[in-house]
Structure formats: structure tokens, C-alpha cells
Design a protein around this motif. Structure first.
Motif, mmCIF file in Angstrom:
data_model
loop_
_atom_site.group_PDB
_atom_site.id
_atom_site.type_symbol
_atom_site.label_atom_id
_atom_site.label_comp_id
_atom_site.label_asym_id
_atom_site.label_seq_id
_atom_site.Cartn_x
_atom_site.Cartn_y
_atom_site.Cartn_z
ATOM 1 N N GLY A 111 0.806 -1.207 0.000
ATOM 2 C CA GLY A 111 0.000 0.000 0.000
ATOM 3 C C GLY A 111 0.845 1.267 0.000
ATOM 4 N N LEU A 112 1.960 1.238 0.744
ATOM 5 C CA LEU A 112 2.856 2.390 0.769
ATOM 6 C C LEU A 112 3.492 2.619 -0.602
ATOM 7 C CD1 LEU A 112 4.579 1.799 4.233
ATOM 8 C CD2 LEU A 112 3.054 3.704 3.636
ATOM 9 N N VAL A 113 3.893 1.527 -1.260
ATOM 10 C CA VAL A 113 4.478 1.641 -2.600
ATOM 11 C C VAL A 113 3.427 2.177 -3.580
ATOM 12 C CG1 VAL A 113 5.451 0.363 -4.539
ATOM 13 C CG2 VAL A 113 6.245 -0.117 -2.220
ATOM 14 N N ALA A 114 2.202 1.648 -3.481
ATOM 15 C CA ALA A 114 1.124 2.128 -4.352
ATOM 16 C C ALA A 114 0.856 3.620 -4.102
ATOM 17 C CB ALA A 114 -0.145 1.316 -4.121
ATOM 18 N N TRP A 115 0.961 4.045 -2.833
ATOM 19 C CA TRP A 115 0.734 5.446 -2.501
ATOM 20 C C TRP A 115 1.796 6.344 -3.138
ATOM 21 C CZ3 TRP A 115 -2.348 9.099 -1.619
ATOM 22 C CH2 TRP A 115 -1.962 10.292 -1.010
ATOM 23 N N HIS A 116 3.054 5.877 -3.144
ATOM 24 C CA HIS A 116 4.102 6.713 -3.740
ATOM 25 C C HIS A 116 3.869 6.882 -5.250
ATOM 26 C CE1 HIS A 116 6.828 4.005 -6.031
ATOM 27 N NE2 HIS A 116 7.593 5.052 -6.241
ATOM 28 N N TYR A 117 3.240 5.876 -5.874
ATOM 29 C CA TYR A 117 2.852 6.036 -7.277
ATOM 30 C C TYR A 117 1.711 7.042 -7.404
ATOM 31 C CZ TYR A 117 5.609 2.122 -9.133
ATOM 32 O OH TYR A 117 6.634 1.316 -9.547
ATOM 33 N N ALA A 118 0.734 6.979 -6.488
ATOM 34 C CA ALA A 118 -0.414 7.883 -6.552
ATOM 35 C C ALA A 118 0.024 9.337 -6.412
ATOM 36 C CB ALA A 118 -1.422 7.527 -5.457
#
Length: 453
Positions: free
Chosen positions: A60-67
Motif C-alpha cells: 500500500g505504501l508503494v502504491a501510494w508513492h505512485y499515486a
């Protein structure tokens, strides 16, 4: 009818960045890759293994950095307006380095102060996304504005290869330096990596911007439009809109396999962790060769005609679709399927597609009436980042849902691979118009701008 010129009219074809200057931008990409590796690989493992957290938390943290990278167009526009991309590049990498160190500290706090550690981790990954977006978008905009058309495929290949090399070298180096593991040693290594990459970026970009040639809007003296006007121009421009959609679809297809390839090898083929890791190496080897081949071959075509990279983009998409279709057959047949060769072919198609698409992107970046390279590269970078996050998540969740619904691992993976292959076929269809001659013709020189006429 307009006949494309073999080279720009008002500029020498060799003008702009030479190979050493292109390699210096590749050093920036390598630095960004090295710092992102720390957050997505080393810290991911610590959260899941050492701190026994659910894998969804680091994912989720990795996905957030993409967002967060949805802000790429805004940062690219800032570098357009400021007229100094070097400061944006160095500032972005410096922010990324500091955020990587913060993320390391946050991860180590998860054991003793979970709530505080997680809050700090969210802030850190937000700043990681901002650093990658600001530094990476400005670096690619500088590359797009300073590279002659006939060098774009090779420039894309070189910078991408150097980014991959940065990830690999830093992973090996960090892995050795943190042994024997201790929190103090990890913090020291993370701090050293941040200082080294920021220093390398500052050295690589020193007086680099003044070497840029006169391609796209790089040489224009008129004021860049405001952000809203720039976004409206891009979206109202058919070629730019089609290319944005193409990037989104193709990058979802490209990233769907990221989180499921090794689990597939273990569940269906019974490979041990070390063996599945080697399989991933074969995939990366195919990508590397595909990049090199396209960098050399694509350059021979891209300088002669505006749509010279179109066949490479389409061919890479279709070869990737073939590789994924074969993996679907492998999923229901199992051993003795030549899995290593299959994965290598998939990587080959991925590498061809990736470099050709980036080369075409650099060509379109300078084709706007008023918008400049930064905001245009930002729009496509944002599309790519969101597609990467969605693609990885879609692949993983899709396999979980299919395994639960079908009750068979092989059939579940076959379904997901088939969907991914279909996405690559759709991307190939979209590429026909997105990278065709009418879309790419506005990329040579007319006065101070590049326009094939």
C-alpha cells in the motif's frame, strides 16, 4: 501530403546532447532507481519478515508513492516556467534521498512504536513520490529537449539501462553492507546511499543544461503558458491525448506480471525461491537485450521518418502478448514447459516496447504549440505511474480472486495472463495511431521549433 525530412532543416543533425551528456542524465536515472530500490525492496522485506506485518502494508505504501506522482505534470510545468531544470532535478533527488532515510527510520520504529512509525512512513513515502516525480520528470524533459530525433531511441535505451543498473548495483551493495544486520548499520547505509546519489546527481548535472540543443521548445524565449492552459492544450491535442491513453493501457499490461511471476513459478512449476529468483533474472536479461536491440535498430529509423519507432512499439507489444499467451499455456501444462525461454521472450518484448515507447514520448514532448517538454512529460509520467500501481495491484488481486473462484492455480494464472496479453494487443492497436506519422510529424525544425514538414 507532407514528406518527412531526413534531418532538421535549421539545425545540424548532430546538435544537442552528445553521448556523454546523455549518459550523465542516465546517472541521474540510476540515482533515482537506487533510492527507490531501498524503499520498495529492502524496507518491504523488513516490514514483512522482520516485523511480521501484512504484505498489504508495504504494498500500500508503494502504491501510494505512485499515486503521489499524479503531481508530475505540475512539477514538470514548474521546471518549464523556472527555466532551470537542473535545480528541479537536484532538488527532487535530494528530497528523495531525505525521504528514503526517513522511510528507513520509520520502518525501524514499527517494532517499538507502530502508530508513530506508520504515520512517519506515510509521510516518507509521500515525499518519495514527490522526489521521484519532480526529479525524474525534469530529467526526462531535459533529455527530450536536448536530444536530436535520430538519437532518441538510443538515448532512451541508454538511460533506462543505466536506471536498471543503478537498481542492481545498489541492491547488491546495500545487501552486503547491511550484513551483519543491525538497525544502526541499516541507518548508516541508508544515509550513505542518500549522500552518494545526491552527490552523483549534482556532479552529473553540473553545467549540463547549457549543452542542450535547439529541439522542441528548448530554444524558445516566449513565456510558457499557465498550468491550466497547458493541460487543456495537451488534452485537446488529439495526438497527445491518444498517446496518454496508449501509455496508460500499455503500462498496465507491462506491470501486471510484476507481483505474480515468481509466485506462478513456485505454485505451478514448484520452483524453489532461489530458482524463481533466477527466473526473474532471465526476464530482466530479455528486457536488457530488447532495450539494446531497439536502441541500436530504432535509432536507424527514428531519424529518417517521424513514425520510425512505430513498428518497434507495436512489435514489442505483440511479442509481449505472445510471451504472455505462452505463459497461459504453461500454466495449464506445467513441466516440462521451457519456462526460462518463455520468460526470456516475454522480457525481450517488454524491452523492445519500453524503449521504443520512451523514444516516441521524447519526440512528442516537443511537439506542442505552446506547452513545453516538462508538463507534457509530466502528464505521461503521471499516466505511467498510476498504471504501474494499478497494474501490479490488478495482477495480484486478480490471481487471488481467480484462485478462489476457480479452485485451480493453473487456470487462475492462465486467466490473468490472458487478460494481460489482451491488454498488450489493445496497446498495439492504440499505438498504430498514437505513434503514426500524423501524430509524430510535428517533431522537426521550423524556425526555432522541430516540425517535420
Amino acid at each position: 501530403m507532407h514528406a518527412p525530412l531526413a534531418s532538421p532543416r535549421s539545425e545540424d543533425a548532430s546538435a544537442g546532447f552528445g553521448w556523454f551528456a546523455i549518459a550523465r542524465i542516465g546517472m541521474v536515472q540510476a540515482s533515482i532507481g537506487a533510492l527507490v530500490m531501498m524503499a520498495t525492496t529492502v524496507l518491504n522485506r523488513l516490514m514483512v519478515v522482520e516485523f511480521a506485518l501484512a504484505a498489504a502494508i508495504p504494498a500500500g505504501l508503494v502504491a501510494w508513492h505512485y499515486a503521489v506522482q499524479l503531481g508530475r505534470p505540475l512539477w514538470g510545468h514548474g521546471s518549464d516556467k523556472g527555466g532551470n531544470r537542473t535545480l528541479w532535478i537536484i532538488g527532487g533527488v535530494a528530497l528523495l534521498g531525505a525521504a528514503s532515510l526517513m522511510a528507513t527510520q520509520a520502518t525501524l520504529m514499527l517494532g517499538s512504536s507502530p502508530a508513530l512509525g506508520f504515520t512517519l512512513a506515510v509521510i516518507a513515502y509521500t515525499l518519495i513520490g514527490a522526489g521521484v516525480g519532480a526529479g525524474g520528470t525534469s530529467a526526462l524533459a531535459l533529455l527530450a529537449s536536448g536530444v536530436a530525433p535520430q538519437r532518441r531511441a538510443a538515448a532512451a535505451a541508454l538511460t533506462w539501462i543505466m536506471m536498471v543498473a543503478g537498481i542492481v548495483v545498489s541492491a547488491i551493495t546495500v545487501g552486503k553492507l547491511i550484513q551483519p544486520f543491525s538497525p544502526e548499520r541499516l541507518l548508516a547505509v541508508a544515509g550513505g546511499l542518500a549522500l552518494a546519489t545526491v552527490g552523483l546527481t549534482a556532479l552529473a548535472t553540473f553545467r549540463l543544461e547549457r549543452q542542450a540543443g535547439r529541439f522542441g521548445h528548448a530554444a524558445e524565449d516566449d513565456e510558457a503558458p499557465d498550468f491550466g492552459a497547458a493541460i487543456r492544450e495537451i488534452w485537446n491535442e488529439t495526438a497527445a491525448r491518444r498517446f496518454t491513453i496508449f501509455i496508460f493501457v500499455s503500462m498496465i499490461a507491462f506491470s501486471m506480471q510484476d507481483l505474480i511471476l515468481e509466485p506462478f513459478a513456485g505454485l505451478v512449476f514448484g520452483l524453489a525461491p532461489g530458482e524463481s529468483t533466477q527466473l526473474g533474472g532471465q526476464h530482466q536479461g530479455g528486457i536488457l537485450i530488447g532495450m539494446i536491440v531497439t536502441g541500436i535498430g530504432g535509432s536507424a529509423f527514428s531519424g529518417k521518418r517521424p513514425d520510425g519507432l512505430r513498428l518497434w512499439v507495436i512489435g514489442g507489444c505483440l511479442l509481449s502478448a505472445v510471451g504472455l499467451g505462452a505463459l497461459g499455456l504453461a500454466a495449464v501444462n506445467g513441466p516440462p514447459w521451457p519456462l526460462g525461454i518463455n520468460v526470456f521472450v516475454l522480457g525481450l518484448g517488454n524491452g523492445v516496447f519500453a524503449v521504443a515507447a520512451i523514444g516516441a514520448m521524447m519526440g512528442l514532448a516537443g511537439a506542442g504549440e505552446k506547452t513545453r517538454e516538462g508538463v507534457r512529460m509530466g502528464v505521461w509520467g503521471a499516466s505511467q505511474a498510476i498504471a504501474f500501481g494499478l497494474g501490479g495491484l490488478t495482477g495480484a488481486v486478480g490471481v487471488d480472486l481467480a484462485r478462489s473462484a476457480l479452485g485451480d492455480d493453473g487456470a487462475a494464472f492462465q486467466l490473468v495472463f490472458a487478460i494481460e496479453a489482451a491488454a498488450f494487443v489493445l496497446a498495439a492497436v492504440l499505438a498504430i495511431k498514437a505513434t503514426g506519422a500524423p501524430a509524430m510529424r510535428a517533431v522537426a525544425v521550423e524556425g526555432k521549433r522541430e516540425v517535420y514538414a
